[in-house]
Motif scaffolding. Structure first.
Motif, mmCIF file in Angstrom:
data_model
loop_
_atom_site.group_PDB
_atom_site.id
_atom_site.type_symbol
_atom_site.label_atom_id
_atom_site.label_comp_id
_atom_site.label_asym_id
_atom_site.label_seq_id
_atom_site.Cartn_x
_atom_site.Cartn_y
_atom_site.Cartn_z
ATOM 1 N N ASP A 1 0.859 -1.180 0.000
ATOM 2 C CA ASP A 1 0.000 0.000 0.000
ATOM 3 C C ASP A 1 0.896 1.231 0.000
ATOM 4 O OD1 ASP A 1 0.971 0.282 2.578
ATOM 5 O OD2 ASP A 1 -0.994 0.643 3.474
ATOM 6 N N VAL A 2 0.308 2.416 0.086
ATOM 7 C CA VAL A 2 1.098 3.644 -0.009
ATOM 8 C C VAL A 2 2.090 3.755 1.142
ATOM 9 C CG1 VAL A 2 -0.645 5.006 1.241
ATOM 10 C CG2 VAL A 2 0.930 6.146 -0.329
ATOM 11 N N ASN A 3 1.716 3.247 2.321
ATOM 12 C CA ASN A 3 2.625 3.320 3.467
ATOM 13 C C ASN A 3 3.847 2.421 3.278
ATOM 14 O OD1 ASN A 3 1.156 5.169 5.150
ATOM 15 N ND2 ASN A 3 -0.302 3.528 5.582
ATOM 16 N N VAL A 4 3.606 1.208 2.844
ATOM 17 C CA VAL A 4 4.714 0.279 2.627
ATOM 18 C C VAL A 4 5.648 0.805 1.539
ATOM 19 C CG1 VAL A 4 5.340 -2.057 1.941
ATOM 20 C CG2 VAL A 4 3.309 -1.685 3.359
ATOM 21 N N ARG A 5 5.080 1.293 0.475
ATOM 22 C CA ARG A 5 5.909 1.794 -0.626
ATOM 23 C C ARG A 5 6.775 2.966 -0.176
ATOM 24 N NH1 ARG A 5 2.562 3.766 -5.076
ATOM 25 N NH2 ARG A 5 4.469 3.647 -6.312
ATOM 26 N N ARG A 6 6.221 3.821 0.675
ATOM 27 C CA ARG A 6 7.000 4.965 1.174
ATOM 28 C C ARG A 6 8.147 4.499 2.070
ATOM 29 N NH1 ARG A 6 3.126 7.484 3.050
ATOM 30 N NH2 ARG A 6 3.187 6.753 5.198
ATOM 31 N N VAL A 7 7.890 3.566 2.972
ATOM 32 C CA VAL A 7 8.948 3.052 3.852
ATOM 33 C C VAL A 7 10.078 2.448 3.027
ATOM 34 C CG1 VAL A 7 9.524 1.338 5.609
ATOM 35 C CG2 VAL A 7 7.405 2.647 5.803
ATOM 36 N N ALA B 1 10.838 2.928 -0.125
ATOM 37 C CA ALA B 1 11.533 3.935 -0.922
ATOM 38 C C ALA B 1 12.597 4.641 -0.073
ATOM 39 C CB ALA B 1 10.538 4.948 -1.483
ATOM 40 N N ARG B 2 12.220 5.015 1.140
ATOM 41 C CA ARG B 2 13.160 5.731 2.004
ATOM 42 C C ARG B 2 14.320 4.839 2.440
ATOM 43 N NH1 ARG B 2 8.645 9.149 5.563
ATOM 44 N NH2 ARG B 2 8.399 10.849 4.043
ATOM 45 N N ILE B 3 14.050 3.595 2.721
ATOM 46 C CA ILE B 3 15.120 2.669 3.111
ATOM 47 C C ILE B 3 16.207 2.630 2.037
ATOM 48 C CG2 ILE B 3 15.631 0.203 3.326
ATOM 49 C CD1 ILE B 3 14.701 1.447 5.896
ATOM 50 N N TYR B 4 15.773 2.712 0.787
ATOM 51 C CA TYR B 4 16.722 2.650 -0.329
ATOM 52 C C TYR B 4 17.188 4.043 -0.782
ATOM 53 C CZ TYR B 4 15.904 -2.334 -0.753
ATOM 54 O OH TYR B 4 15.846 -3.694 -0.507
ATOM 55 N N GLY B 5 16.877 5.082 0.012
ATOM 56 C CA GLY B 5 17.407 6.409 -0.260
ATOM 57 C C GLY B 5 16.558 7.271 -1.169
ATOM 58 N N ALA C 1 10.498 9.440 -2.198
ATOM 59 C CA ALA C 1 9.119 8.987 -2.348
ATOM 60 C C ALA C 1 9.064 7.921 -3.426
ATOM 61 C CB ALA C 1 8.207 10.157 -2.720
ATOM 62 N N PRO C 2 8.075 7.045 -3.367
ATOM 63 C CA PRO C 2 7.930 6.032 -4.413
ATOM 64 C C PRO C 2 7.383 6.660 -5.693
ATOM 65 C CG PRO C 2 6.103 5.895 -2.885
ATOM 66 C CD PRO C 2 7.053 6.903 -2.317
ATOM 67 N N THR D 1 10.007 16.004 -7.627
ATOM 68 C CA THR D 1 8.706 16.533 -8.040
ATOM 69 C C THR D 1 7.730 16.371 -6.881
ATOM 70 O OG1 THR D 1 9.150 15.838 -10.308
ATOM 71 C CG2 THR D 1 6.870 16.410 -9.766
ATOM 72 N N PRO D 2 7.461 17.442 -6.128
ATOM 73 C CA PRO D 2 6.550 17.334 -4.988
ATOM 74 C C PRO D 2 5.178 16.828 -5.425
ATOM 75 C CG PRO D 2 7.702 19.446 -4.992
ATOM 76 C CD PRO D 2 7.980 18.799 -6.310
ATOM 77 N N ARG D 3 4.590 15.997 -4.594
ATOM 78 C CA ARG D 3 3.270 15.471 -4.912
ATOM 79 C C ARG D 3 2.212 16.547 -4.709
ATOM 80 N NH1 ARG D 3 3.226 9.953 -5.434
ATOM 81 N NH2 ARG D 3 5.146 8.912 -4.793
#
Length: 280
Positions: A128-134, A136-140, A143-144, A210-212
């Motif tokens: 979900d959007v939360n998992v994708r964000r976590v 993405a950040r772990i890998y630097g 945002a996804p 690119t800010p969301r």
């Protein structure tokens, strides 16, 4: 997972032995809706329609009214359609396979994976959007991507434990981490159990290139539909079109498209006496 075991919210659909159908109802209600609003609606819904058979036999009007202000009320009717198929094709029991789940009305890839993980405790990758964000950040990454990419699924799948029960806990844990700690705005990095491994944090929390854009609600077609639905949910009899427009508080230029699409979506019905919620 250790953090999750001590810090996760106590939510009723997480209780051991919760019926898969109850988990599906939660997942559908939670789409683009905060858990604080979902919880009372879910409890009332499950008390009224505890299984697919009960929901399939309900009046669509009662279903829409019970959905209340959760938003996107078409989800309520799709959930009822889903209940009908589950009763007819699977004897009232939600299927286990991803293919069968995806064949049901209103169930997409995320919801199917969530049911497999959280209801049937089998290995799958829930994004979900939360998992994708976590992740993405772990890998630097700040945002996804705006839409889910195949490489995201592939990357995430390598992290999910092989054992079904452990995979279920992992998916729930990383989702909860994104909801409570690694939030989109003002993440609480000082409380994050995986902060030492976060490449994004080490880079100084760079902003996305690119800010969301946050979609405004005021003045939208969705808002207009909501105002019409609010009137219909509280009406005890069909309402004439002009009276409906006046009670909605909408100008004609916004009211007419809203009513047209509500009728097309089956959320409202035209009768000789006026407009009302669908009866059948």
């Amino acid at each position: 997972m250790s953090w999750y075991n001590t810090s996760a919210r106590q939510l009723p659909w997480r209780d051991p032995g919760t019926d898969p159908w109850a988990i599906l109802v939660c997942e559908v209600m939670s789409q683009q809706t905060p858990i604080a609003r979902v919880l009372p609606a879910w409890e009332e819904w499950m008390a009224r329609w505890p299984d697919p058979t009960a929901l399939a036999e309900a009046s669509p009007a009662h279903v829409i009214i019970a959905w209340g202000t959760l938003g996107y009320p078409r989800r309520a009717l799709r959930l009822q359609e889903c209940a009908g198929v589950v009763v007819e094709k699977w004897d009232g029991t939600l299927p286990r396979s991803r293919e069968d789940l995806l064949s049901l009305p209103g169930i997409g890839p995320y919801t199917a994976d969530a049911i497999i993980a959280f209801a049937y405790r089998e290995r799958t990758t829930v994004l979900d959007v939360n998992v994708r964000r976590v992740l993405a950040r772990i890998y630097g990454e700040a945002a996804p991507p705006t839409s889910l990419k195949a490489w995201e699924v592939e990357r995430a799948s390598h992290l999910v434990p092989d054992d079904g029960e452990a995979a279920s806990q992992w998916n729930a844990a990383i989702m909860e981490l994104g909801a409570l700690i690694c939030t989109a705005r003002n993440p609480r990095c000082e409380q994050c159990p995986i902060a030492p491994h976060c490449a994004w944090l080490k880079l100084g929390k760079p902003e996305a290139a690119t800010p969301r854009k946050v979609q405004a609600f005021e003045g939208t077609h969705r808002q207009a539909r909501g105002k019409v639905m609010r009137v219909l949910r509280t009406a005890h009899a069909p309402i004439g079109v002009e009276e409906l427009r006046e009670r909605s508080g909408l100008p004609e230029v916004r009211f007419e498209p809203a009513l047209t699409t509500l009728l097309a979506d089956g959320l409202a019905a035209a009768t000789p006496g006026g407009i009302q919620l669908p009866i059948e």
